[in-house]
Design a protein around this motif. Sequence first.
Motif, PDB file in Angstrom:
ATOM      1  N   ASN A  52       0.830  -1.197   0.000  1.00 31.01           N
ATOM      2  CA  ASN A  52       0.000   0.000   0.000  1.00 31.01           C
ATOM      3  C   ASN A  52       0.869   1.254   0.000  1.00 31.01           C
ATOM      4  O   ASN A  52       2.103   1.175   0.044  1.00 31.01           O
ATOM      5  CB  ASN A  52      -0.987  -0.020   1.165  1.00 31.01           C
ATOM      6  N   TRP A  53       0.219   2.409  -0.058  1.00 30.98           N
ATOM      7  CA  TRP A  53       0.965   3.654  -0.228  1.00 30.98           C
ATOM      8  C   TRP A  53       1.935   3.902   0.916  1.00 30.98           C
ATOM      9  O   TRP A  53       3.060   4.324   0.721  1.00 30.98           O
ATOM     10  CB  TRP A  53       0.003   4.827  -0.344  1.00 30.98           C
ATOM     11  N   SER A  54       1.512   3.630   2.149  1.00 35.87           N
ATOM     12  CA  SER A  54       2.372   3.914   3.300  1.00 35.87           C
ATOM     13  C   SER A  54       3.533   2.937   3.406  1.00 35.87           C
ATOM     14  O   SER A  54       4.531   3.210   4.067  1.00 35.87           O
ATOM     15  CB  SER A  54       1.555   3.871   4.593  1.00 35.87           C
ATOM     16  N   GLY A  55       3.371   1.777   2.780  1.00 37.76           N
ATOM     17  CA  GLY A  55       4.402   0.747   2.895  1.00 37.76           C
ATOM     18  C   GLY A  55       4.220  -0.148   4.096  1.00 37.76           C
ATOM     19  O   GLY A  55       5.013  -1.073   4.301  1.00 37.76           O
ATOM     20  N   HIS A  56       3.171   0.075   4.866  1.00 37.67           N
ATOM     21  CA  HIS A  56       2.977  -0.674   6.100  1.00 37.67           C
ATOM     22  C   HIS A  56       2.180  -1.956   5.898  1.00 37.67           C
ATOM     23  O   HIS A  56       2.062  -2.763   6.827  1.00 37.67           O
ATOM     24  CB  HIS A  56       2.280   0.200   7.141  1.00 37.67           C
ATOM     25  N   SER A  57       1.620  -2.132   4.720  1.00 38.52           N
ATOM     26  CA  SER A  57       0.821  -3.328   4.462  1.00 38.52           C
ATOM     27  C   SER A  57       1.271  -3.967   3.158  1.00 38.52           C
ATOM     28  O   SER A  57       1.392  -3.289   2.141  1.00 38.52           O
ATOM     29  CB  SER A  57      -0.664  -2.970   4.399  1.00 38.52           C
ATOM     30  N   THR A  58       1.530  -5.279   3.217  1.00 41.07           N
ATOM     31  CA  THR A  58       1.970  -6.024   2.043  1.00 41.07           C
ATOM     32  C   THR A  58       1.223  -7.347   1.972  1.00 41.07           C
ATOM     33  O   THR A  58       0.693  -7.847   2.978  1.00 41.07           O
ATOM     34  CB  THR A  58       3.483  -6.306   2.094  1.00 41.07           C
ATOM     35  N   TYR A  59       1.212  -7.907   0.772  1.00 45.31           N
ATOM     36  CA  TYR A  59       0.562  -9.203   0.576  1.00 45.31           C
ATOM     37  C   TYR A  59       1.287  -9.917  -0.556  1.00 45.31           C
ATOM     38  O   TYR A  59       1.717  -9.276  -1.517  1.00 45.31           O
ATOM     39  CB  TYR A  59      -0.916  -9.031   0.242  1.00 45.31           C
ATOM     40  N   TYR A  60       1.422 -11.254  -0.422  1.00 47.21           N
ATOM     41  CA  TYR A  60       2.207 -12.021  -1.369  1.00 47.21           C
ATOM     42  C   TYR A  60       1.431 -13.215  -1.909  1.00 47.21           C
ATOM     43  O   TYR A  60       0.584 -13.794  -1.208  1.00 47.21           O
ATOM     44  CB  TYR A  60       3.487 -12.556  -0.703  1.00 47.21           C
ATOM     45  N   ALA A  61       1.780 -13.604  -3.124  1.00 45.06           N
ATOM     46  CA  ALA A  61       1.298 -14.868  -3.648  1.00 45.06           C
ATOM     47  C   ALA A  61       1.933 -16.005  -2.845  1.00 45.06           C
ATOM     48  O   ALA A  61       3.074 -15.891  -2.387  1.00 45.06           O
ATOM     49  CB  ALA A  61       1.665 -14.992  -5.121  1.00 45.06           C
ATOM     50  N   ASP A  62       1.196 -17.080  -2.696  1.00 43.99           N
ATOM     51  CA  ASP A  62       1.716 -18.214  -1.917  1.00 43.99           C
ATOM     52  C   ASP A  62       3.036 -18.734  -2.488  1.00 43.99           C
ATOM     53  O   ASP A  62       3.905 -19.197  -1.744  1.00 43.99           O
ATOM     54  CB  ASP A  62       0.687 -19.339  -1.890  1.00 43.99           C
ATOM     55  N   SER A  63       3.181 -18.649  -3.803  1.00 44.04           N
ATOM     56  CA  SER A  63       4.358 -19.218  -4.460  1.00 44.04           C
ATOM     57  C   SER A  63       5.649 -18.477  -4.122  1.00 44.04           C
ATOM     58  O   SER A  63       6.745 -19.022  -4.308  1.00 44.04           O
ATOM     59  CB  SER A  63       4.160 -19.229  -5.973  1.00 44.04           C
ATOM     60  N   VAL A  64       5.534 -17.245  -3.627  1.00 41.47           N
ATOM     61  CA  VAL A  64       6.744 -16.465  -3.330  1.00 41.47           C
ATOM     62  C   VAL A  64       6.852 -16.096  -1.860  1.00 41.47           C
ATOM     63  O   VAL A  64       7.872 -15.539  -1.435  1.00 41.47           O
ATOM     64  CB  VAL A  64       6.801 -15.185  -4.189  1.00 41.47           C
ATOM     65  N   LYS A  65       5.833 -16.390  -1.097  1.00 42.93           N
ATOM     66  CA  LYS A  65       5.823 -16.016   0.320  1.00 42.93           C
ATOM     67  C   LYS A  65       7.022 -16.625   1.039  1.00 42.93           C
ATOM     68  O   LYS A  65       7.324 -17.809   0.877  1.00 42.93           O
ATOM     69  CB  LYS A  65       4.513 -16.483   0.949  1.00 42.93           C
ATOM     70  N   GLY A  66       7.707 -15.791   1.818  1.00 45.60           N
ATOM     71  CA  GLY A  66       8.882 -16.258   2.540  1.00 45.60           C
ATOM     72  C   GLY A  66      10.170 -16.138   1.754  1.00 45.60           C
ATOM     73  O   GLY A  66      11.263 -16.252   2.315  1.00 45.60           O
ATOM     74  N   ARG A  67      10.076 -15.899   0.444  1.00 45.11           N
ATOM     75  CA  ARG A  67      11.264 -15.752  -0.409  1.00 45.11           C
ATOM     76  C   ARG A  67      11.390 -14.348  -0.969  1.00 45.11           C
ATOM     77  O   ARG A  67      12.501 -13.854  -1.147  1.00 45.11           O
ATOM     78  CB  ARG A  67      11.214 -16.759  -1.558  1.00 45.11           C
ATOM     79  N   PHE A  68      10.274 -13.709  -1.268  1.00 49.21           N
ATOM     80  CA  PHE A  68      10.260 -12.371  -1.864  1.00 49.21           C
ATOM     81  C   PHE A  68       9.788 -11.355  -0.828  1.00 49.21           C
ATOM     82  O   PHE A  68       8.951 -11.663   0.026  1.00 49.21           O
ATOM     83  CB  PHE A  68       9.306 -12.306  -3.057  1.00 49.21           C
ATOM     84  N   THR A  69      10.329 -10.136  -0.944  1.00 50.93           N
ATOM     85  CA  THR A  69       9.916  -9.043  -0.073  1.00 50.93           C
ATOM     86  C   THR A  69       9.689  -7.797  -0.905  1.00 50.93           C
ATOM     87  O   THR A  69      10.582  -7.365  -1.638  1.00 50.93           O
ATOM     88  CB  THR A  69      10.971  -8.748   0.999  1.00 50.93           C
ATOM     89  N   ILE A  70       8.502  -7.221  -0.774  1.00 56.78           N
ATOM     90  CA  ILE A  70       8.196  -5.958  -1.445  1.00 56.78           C
ATOM     91  C   ILE A  70       8.357  -4.828  -0.440  1.00 56.78           C
ATOM     92  O   ILE A  70       7.986  -4.966   0.739  1.00 56.78           O
ATOM     93  CB  ILE A  70       6.770  -5.989  -2.060  1.00 56.78           C
TER      94      ILE A  70
END
Length: 127
Positions: A52-70
């Motif tokens: 989100n705009w503030s950077g405080h909320s993120t969400y990931y696809a299951d396939s990349v969760k734990g490996r990718f960081t936005i």
Amino acid sequence: QVQLMESGGGSVQAGGSLRLSCTDSARTYGKYTMGWFRRTPGKEREFVAVINWSGHSTYYADSVKGRFTISRDGTKSTVYLQMNNLEPEDTAVYYCAADESWNYDTEYLLPRRYKYWGQGTQVTVSS
């Protein structure tokens, strides 16, 4: 007018890391929710991550969760995708996208929700 530019793609071996960047080159400094998608030949564009705009909320696809960081920088004009422990299945063209919204909902997992898109950057992971 937002102008998104991705960078940081390349070729790595499985288990390696890359960091993608997406910058609003027009520096509109608007309040945008930003997403990363990827596409492989013959497939639809696939959701990877959203912030989100503030950077405080993120969400990931299951396939990349734990490996990718936005994440996004302090000016909010650049968004990053840190990709660790890459797998050959991560090979794709990666796109960043933006929409004029403070926050996201489940609609933001869909490409159609985004108004602005970058040109894409190729990521190739070899086994």
